[in-house]
Write a protein that holds these residues in place. Sequence first.
Motif, PDB file in Angstrom:
ATOM      1  N   SER A 197       6.636   7.473   1.069  1.00 43.05           N
ATOM      2  CA  SER A 197       5.579   6.881   2.213  1.00 43.05           C
ATOM      3  C   SER A 197       4.137   6.379   1.442  1.00 43.05           C
ATOM      4  CB  SER A 197       5.036   8.211   3.137  1.00 43.05           C
ATOM      5  OG  SER A 197       4.570   9.118   2.521  1.00 43.05           O
ATOM      6  N   ASN A 198       4.157   6.607   0.193  1.00 46.79           N
ATOM      7  CA  ASN A 198       2.924   6.330  -0.566  1.00 46.79           C
ATOM      8  C   ASN A 198       2.702   4.701  -0.751  1.00 46.79           C
ATOM      9  OD1 ASN A 198       0.543   6.684  -1.569  1.00 46.79           O
ATOM     10  ND2 ASN A 198       1.115   7.513  -3.594  1.00 46.79           N
ATOM     11  N   GLU A 199       2.744   4.031   0.208  1.00 41.07           N
ATOM     12  CA  GLU A 199       2.899   2.550   0.215  1.00 41.07           C
ATOM     13  C   GLU A 199       1.432   1.941   0.452  1.00 41.07           C
ATOM     14  OE1 GLU A 199       5.508   0.677   2.784  1.00 41.07           O
ATOM     15  OE2 GLU A 199       7.292   0.810   1.319  1.00 41.07           O
ATOM     16  N   LEU A 200       1.223   0.521   0.081  1.00 41.36           N
ATOM     17  CA  LEU A 200       0.043  -0.192   0.269  1.00 41.36           C
ATOM     18  C   LEU A 200       0.562  -1.631   0.917  1.00 41.36           C
ATOM     19  CD1 LEU A 200       0.154  -2.107  -2.524  1.00 41.36           C
ATOM     20  CD2 LEU A 200      -0.855  -0.331  -3.417  1.00 41.36           C
ATOM     21  N   VAL A 201      -0.383  -2.430   1.088  1.00 48.88           N
ATOM     22  CA  VAL A 201      -0.139  -3.790   1.681  1.00 48.88           C
ATOM     23  C   VAL A 201      -0.033  -4.759   0.283  1.00 48.88           C
ATOM     24  CG1 VAL A 201      -1.103  -5.802   2.646  1.00 48.88           C
ATOM     25  CG2 VAL A 201      -1.449  -3.896   3.671  1.00 48.88           C
ATOM     26  N   ALA A 202       1.169  -4.949   0.047  1.00 46.89           N
ATOM     27  CA  ALA A 202       1.387  -5.529  -1.326  1.00 46.89           C
ATOM     28  C   ALA A 202       1.774  -7.086  -1.142  1.00 46.89           C
ATOM     29  CB  ALA A 202       2.884  -4.939  -1.473  1.00 46.89           C
TER      30      ALA A 202
END
Length: 311
Positions: free
Chosen positions: A119-124
């Motif tokens: 769940s450790n996402e960012l806008v990529a």
Amino acid sequence: MPDVDEVNDGKNFRINLPAKSNVFFLKGSNSLDWGMKNRLARVFNPITGRTVMLAFDHGYFQGPTTGLERIDLNIVPLIPYADALMTTRGALRSSIPAESNKAVVLRCSGGQSILKELSNELVAVAIEDAIRVNAAAMAVQVYIGGQHEHQSIRNLVSLIDAGYHYGIPTLGVTGVGKELVRDAKYLGLATRIAAELGAHFVKTYFCEKGFERVVAGCPVPLVVAGGKKLPELDALTMAYKAVDQGAAGVDMGRNIFQSEAPVAMIKAVRSVVHQDETPERAFELYRSLKNERHSAGEDLHLSASRTPKVQ
Ligand code: R5P
């Protein structure tokens, strides 16, 4: 300069005929701006109201997973049979012919791997790059109940806001961590949150009990992921139940590209999604297409040398 003497005033205004006002075909989408609707009408078939999205974005956190070792060989031959391509900008630019002219649903969140917390996402992806590759929609994962729930919701809303500037809709993808149960209660919660925060369509999973309630509780179209590889008849049955209970199509990856006969499988999935074919008849179609290729002595695993012309 045009000759003004020859300009005729219009006469046929059909004064007694009220102007037509269309109702957009997708659930919950009637108030959107023209560009958003136009892009959604590229992802979803306006005649059936449904879509077969071919998902092959798995590499963004899984690397070269089975069936996606060579996108140029494994995926490109499937493109003519998909309504939309769910992919990363890296796969798109490196391996997908720009002439394919299919709606692109661009994976726009990332930043983790299978080795770490998912769940450790960012806008990529910057919105400008989504525009640059002519994305029909942007896809972002939301992890409701996950360790980084808040951060993933922030990713979703920031892409939705950026998309509104330019008329690009956003697909909210419900990411379910291993510790969470994919039941109607959880999926109902996650899909509703994504829609209420502004997602224009939502990707979720099918569940055997209560899926109709998940669909009814989500005010925008739902598409279902295929999930891990199943026997073909089971995957077709799942797709059938999902659309029969109100899903607006599938976003299917492994059950297509890991099939023994991927082209036969995507055609069978299409028959379920767009023609309401029963799973049994769709499986028959799969088998006969697969056997045709066998008897023609063709390799069921696709090769670039016989890639069909992309429309
Ligand atoms: C996950 O990596 C992606 O969001 C996929 O697009 C999604 O899970 C659908 O692929 P599959 O049918 O293989 O589950």
